[in-house]
Write an enzyme that holds these catalytic residues in place. Structure first.
Site, short mmCIF file in Angstrom:
data_model
loop_
_atom_site.label_atom_id
_atom_site.label_comp_id
_atom_site.label_asym_id
_atom_site.label_seq_id
_atom_site.Cartn_x
_atom_site.Cartn_y
_atom_site.Cartn_z
N SER A 106 0.85 -1.19 0.00
CA SER A 106 0.00 0.00 0.00
C SER A 106 0.88 1.23 0.00
O SER A 106 1.98 1.22 0.56
CB SER A 106 -0.92 0.01 1.22
N CYS A 107 0.41 2.29 -0.62
CA CYS A 107 1.20 3.51 -0.72
C CYS A 107 0.27 4.71 -0.81
O CYS A 107 -0.90 4.59 -1.15
CB CYS A 107 2.09 3.49 -1.97
N THR A 108 0.81 5.88 -0.51
CA THR A 108 0.13 7.15 -0.76
C THR A 108 1.10 8.07 -1.48
O THR A 108 2.22 8.27 -1.01
CB THR A 108 -0.33 7.81 0.55
#
EC number: 3.5.1.60
Length: 364
Positions: free
Chosen positions: A128-130
């Site tokens: 997961s990343c932003t």
């Protein structure tokens, strides 16, 4: 079960360090080590100044006996080793030579190191990343990203900044996990910045098939190699956009790209073989930033993982006239944007390359 198996790859590596390359984490915002890879050196030896900070025997035995054989069956690993024995046919330069160099240094099978380098495609449901690209009121472009992964203590100890140089000049900079030769968070000075977010789409079986097809057919590009190709070619923003929009990929993903001029910022939503959507900055229409997590921006995020709304609210609270890397860091530190699985935050601006910086995080 597949998620569990994939995460084995990261939960067993902390002891490979021969020394405290990254200090024991007692707080947030610690800088990782920074190394140089000299692109004028032969492909097979250019990573040695980085690899020498890890104990060969510990690294090799841990990866082989307690990671790879727990993630892959001996039969599948044997097949990958057969394919990888012809690595110069299956992978282009410089990746074949660099992967061979990593394998030789650690006295590992080439197939084992190939697997480590296609981990993103293999485990696309576990990351997961932003990522955020923003334009301030003066037209400056700022780019920040959080990279999240389970078993973060492992990855924190493998995180490093790499300056890729030729003739003493830095051509591009990447934040990497040591042992991988591709790029997922990078900057080409005065050219573009890019971060890679995975897109929750595709099963593990499909990912494995695509990896093998990519090796055999040579018709698709491993995503992290694609980014490094753009960096090495000296692409500007539009050239990087064209490349990342049109090249066939081994995994669905999001490319988040920033440039050096007003309006140069976008999120490319990718299927394996084509771009599904290009979402661009448009400050005149009120879109002075684009924020991408791991879900298509035109669909609502799941209630169980709504980093998007929290990040958007934080960006709006800061406002366009106040946005800069320091305030972008504040947004990327808001809960749940920064969380227990966050490994690092990188802040960058292609027009201001000297500001590139990564922090190993401890959030939540």
């Amino acid at each position: 079960m597949w998620r569990f198996l994939c995460l084995w790859l990261f939960c067993l590596i902390p002891s490979v360090l021969s020394g405290p390359v990254v200090p024991v984490l007692a707080g947030d915002l610690l800088p990782p080590p920074r190394y140089t890879v000299d692109l004028d050196m032969p492909e097979e030896t250019r990573w040695r100044p980085v690899l020498q900070h890890w104990n060969k025997t510990q690294y090799r035995e841990m990866i082989r006996n307690q990671v790879l054989l727990k993630v892959m069956s001996p039969e599948l690993l044997a097949l990958l080793n057969v394919l990888a024995s012809q690595i110069d046919y299956f992978l282009p330069s410089p990746y074949a030579g660099e992967i061979r160099g990593v394998a030789n240094y650690f006295e590992m099978d080439i197939g084992e190191v190939v697997f480590l380098n296609v981990l993103y495609s293999f485990s696309a449901t576990t990351t997961s990343c932003t990522s955020i690209v923003a334009q301030d009121s003066d037209g400056n472009i700022w780019h920040g990203r959080n990279l999240d992964f389970a078993f973060t203590e492992v990855l924190r100890n493998l995180t490093a900044e790499i300056d890729f140089q030729s003739k003493g000049k830095t051509l591009y900079t990447s934040t990497v996990f040591v042992g991988n030769v591709g790029a997922v968070t990078s900057q080409r000075p005065n050219g573009f910045t890019v971060s890679l977010n995975e897109r929750h789409n595709g099963t593990l079986e499909e990912n494995l098939i695509q990896i093998l097809k990519a090796l055999i057919s040579r018709n698709t590009v491993f995503t992290s190699f694609q980014i490094r190709d753009a960096l090495a070619a000296g692409d500007d923003f539009q050239s990087a956009m064209d490349r990342m929009t049109n090249k066939k990929e081994t995994a669905p993903n999001y490319f988040i790209v920033g440039g050096v001029r007003a309006g140069e910022g976008a999120v490319i939503t990718r299927d394996r073989l084509r771009a599904l959507d290009v979402w661009r900055l448009n400050a005149s229409a009120g879109r002075w930033f684009v924020l991408e997590t791991n879900y298509d921006h035109w669909l609502p995020p799941p209630k169980t993982d709504d980093r998007r709304d929290a990040g958007n609210k934080a960006m709006e609270a800061i406002g366009q006239k106040n946005i800069n890397l320091d305030n972008l860091l504040k947004v990327l530190s808001v809960t749940p944007v920064c969380r227990g699985e966050t490994v690092y935050t990188t802040l960058m601006s292609a027009a201001h390359p000297g500001l590139y910086k990564t922090f190993i995080r401890r959030c939540g």
